[in-house]
Design a protein around this motif. Structure first.
Motif, short mmCIF file in Angstrom:
data_model
loop_
_atom_site.label_atom_id
_atom_site.label_comp_id
_atom_site.label_asym_id
_atom_site.label_seq_id
_atom_site.Cartn_x
_atom_site.Cartn_y
_atom_site.Cartn_z
N VAL A 71 0.81 -1.22 0.00
CA VAL A 71 0.00 0.00 0.00
C VAL A 71 0.85 1.27 0.00
CG1 VAL A 71 -1.99 -1.08 1.11
CG2 VAL A 71 -0.19 -0.09 2.55
N ASP A 72 2.16 1.16 0.18
CA ASP A 72 3.02 2.35 0.30
C ASP A 72 4.41 2.01 -0.20
OD1 ASP A 72 4.55 4.53 0.96
OD2 ASP A 72 3.95 4.63 3.05
N ASP A 73 4.82 2.63 -1.30
CA ASP A 73 6.14 2.39 -1.87
C ASP A 73 7.18 3.42 -1.43
OD1 ASP A 73 5.35 0.17 -3.34
OD2 ASP A 73 4.70 1.40 -5.05
N ASP A 74 6.74 4.47 -0.75
CA ASP A 74 7.61 5.62 -0.58
C ASP A 74 8.25 5.78 0.79
OD1 ASP A 74 7.14 6.45 -3.21
OD2 ASP A 74 5.31 7.50 -2.62
N ASN A 75 7.50 5.55 1.86
CA ASN A 75 7.99 5.89 3.19
C ASN A 75 8.94 4.82 3.74
OD1 ASN A 75 6.61 8.43 3.67
ND2 ASN A 75 4.73 7.24 3.59
N TRP A 76 9.71 5.23 4.73
CA TRP A 76 10.75 4.37 5.29
C TRP A 76 10.16 3.37 6.30
CZ3 TRP A 76 16.00 4.68 4.01
CH2 TRP A 76 16.36 5.76 3.17
N VAL A 77 10.80 2.21 6.38
CA VAL A 77 10.45 1.18 7.36
C VAL A 77 11.54 1.15 8.42
CG1 VAL A 77 10.18 -1.29 7.72
CG2 VAL A 77 9.10 -0.20 5.75
N PHE A 78 11.16 1.35 9.68
CA PHE A 78 12.11 1.37 10.80
C PHE A 78 12.03 0.04 11.55
CE2 PHE A 78 11.93 5.66 9.64
CZ PHE A 78 12.79 6.46 10.38
N VAL A 79 13.18 -0.57 11.81
CA VAL A 79 13.21 -1.86 12.50
C VAL A 79 14.08 -1.74 13.76
CG1 VAL A 79 12.81 -3.17 10.40
CG2 VAL A 79 15.16 -2.73 11.11
N GLU A 80 13.60 -2.31 14.84
CA GLU A 80 14.29 -2.25 16.12
C GLU A 80 14.86 -3.61 16.52
OE1 GLU A 80 12.28 -0.47 19.40
OE2 GLU A 80 10.96 0.74 18.12
N PRO A 81 16.00 -3.60 17.19
CA PRO A 81 16.45 -4.80 17.88
C PRO A 81 15.70 -4.93 19.21
CG PRO A 81 17.96 -3.04 18.34
CD PRO A 81 16.90 -2.47 17.43
N THR A 82 15.99 -5.94 19.99
CA THR A 82 15.47 -5.98 21.35
C THR A 82 16.13 -4.88 22.17
OG1 THR A 82 17.17 -7.49 22.17
CG2 THR A 82 15.19 -8.49 21.20
#
Length: 458
Positions: free
Chosen positions: A246-257
């Motif tokens: 649904v979204d090609d543009d915005n950033w995906v943020f991923v966290e560790p524990t």
């Protein structure tokens, strides 16, 4: 306002454009980081600095009511351009398959405020101790499975509740049960599908401070790396795919524990997406428990060594999603903020402190809006968007001087500088002009020119 700025700069730049442009030095001695910078849709190098914005107390019809437009107005007035907005799955989908339209409208209203004050927003799918089944917020009760294992609340040390058997088992089910996987992905499709086009939205933090289940006899650092490798990596890939539908543009943020805060390198693997940001948190157990900062302990140095391994390995930028101790008035906290700000500037594209609220505790400012003790050290001049290749960037808090050197891009985009107040003067050397307005500054340079910007107190 942007058209006025462009016209003003264009008029001033006419004479500058007639001058020859020197070639950039190929043997520039300034070292480049092996961690890539965050960029915007124009290719400008970004720096995000701001705060978490939250309402954990209210839910249902009252959800998000503690957040007001003044949060974003006041942050921007002190030079901050970024907000990590906490949103809760249990508010969005209180009953399985039933999504709250009113909750989505409330988020949109907050995003409208952020856009009005030119603040970029990261939507954070927040959880504390999994969710309301354990007296907190986050994952809905209908998605909480414990297999009947015990849970004993510990309000004096809420973080220890993550190690209760029922909470750990709930995480295992979230990661492993096919129907819960689908539900979590569907939640993100709903959220991103509704909000992807809003100008204030910059990215999505897929889950706050994820944890998991320890195996018998397993040490915590080993468990954290295993959980990150075996559970979080595939989950992040699933959720990134859901968002990209649904979204090609915005950033995906991923966290560790959160165990990364103790200087433990993450076990996360590759996330197969073109716009991934590594988003660790920057907390120390002793300081969270009320202890003062100990510069001789080497915690910040150990954290920096650990937290930079993943972005170097996988070539992704870093934005620290939360940081800041509870007690800021202890004797060494002034030194802590100096050391922390220097460290964050070395490897990150920005950060969100915890938390922008008006009062005591973790709040950045008091009831009057004035910084609480030592929090003012988070407010520095910085280049929030550089249209070109950054050669060097540094702030000297003792002298109150910020310096930026960059080679202007071949496309004539504005370089923007964020200032903590109107009490700063910006000058530029090279074929460039500066316009200052309302505590901000913009630089327009001849394409390809080497530009040196200096910001000092008036």
């Amino acid at each position: 306002m942007r058209r006025t700025l462009v016209a003003s700069l264009a008029a001033t730049l006419t004479a500058v454009l007639l001058l020859p442009v020197p070639a950039a030095h190929a043997d520039d001695a300034t070292a480049r980081s092996t961690i890539p910078a965050l960029t915007d849709e124009r290719g400008r190098t970004l720096t995000l600095r701001g705060w978490n914005v939250e309402d954990k107390a209210n839910r249902g019809d009252a959800a998000l009511s503690a957040i007001e437009e003044k949060h974003f107005r006041d942050m921007r007035a002190k030079g901050f351009n970024f907000a990590r907005l906490l949103v809760f799955w249990d508010d969005l989908e209180p009953r399985r398959g039933h999504y709250s339209r009113s909750y989505l409208r409330k988020i949109e209203r907050i995003l409208d405020w952020a856009e009005r004050h030119d603040v970029r927003v990261l939507l954070d799918a927040h959880q504390d101790v999994f969710g309301p089944a354990f007296g907190h917020r986050g994952i809905p009760e209908w998605a909480t499975r414990t297999d009947g294992l015990p849970f004993e609340p510990n309000p004096e040390d809420w973080f220890s509740e993550y190690f209760q058997p029922a909470v750990q088992r709930a995480f295992t089910h979230l990661y492993e049960d096919a129907d819960l996987r689908r539900a979590q992905a569907r939640m993100w499709r709903v959220l991103a599908g509704r909000l992807a086009g809003h100008p204030a939205v910059f990215g999505y933090d897929l889950i706050n401070e994820p944890m998991g289940e320890l195996r018998p006899g397993e040490q915590l650092p080993d468990a954290a790396r295993r959980i990150e490798r075996e559970h979080l990596t595939p989950m992040y890939n699933r959720l990134a795919d859901a968002i990209r539908s649904v979204d090609d543009d915005n950033w995906v943020f991923v966290e560790p524990t959160p165990i990364v805060g103790e200087g433990v390198p993450t076990g996360l693997g590759r996330i197969d997406d073109e716009k991934v940001v590594y988003a660790p948190h920057f907390y120390n157990t002793a300081m969270e428990g009320g202890a003062d900062y100990d510069p001789s302990a080497g915690w910040i140095e150990a954290y920096e060594r650990a937290v930079t391994q993943y972005p170097k390995q996988y070539g992704v930028p870093v934005v620290v999603g939360e940081w800041g101790p509870l007690n800021n008035s202890l004797p060494n906290m002034n030194r802590f903020y100096r050391d922390a700000m220097s460290s964050l500037a070395r490897y990150s594209s920005g950060w969100a402190g915890y938390v922008w609220c008006y009062g005591g505790g973790y709040c950045a400012v008091d009831e009057s809006g004035a910084f609480r003790t030592n929090k003012e050290r988070t407010a520095e001049p910085y280049a929030e968007a550089v249209a070109g290749t950054v050669r060097s960037s540094s702030y000297d808090p003792a002298k109150g001087t910020y310096r930026l050197t960059y080679d202007a891009s071949r496309r004539p985009h504005l370089t923007g500088l964020a200032l903590p107040s109107a009490d700063w003067r910006v000058t530029a050397r090279g074929r460039a002009v500066v316009v200052e307005r309302e505590g901000r500054a913009w630089v327009w340079a001849v394409p390809g020119a080497r530009v040196a910007v200096t910001v000092v107190r008036r």
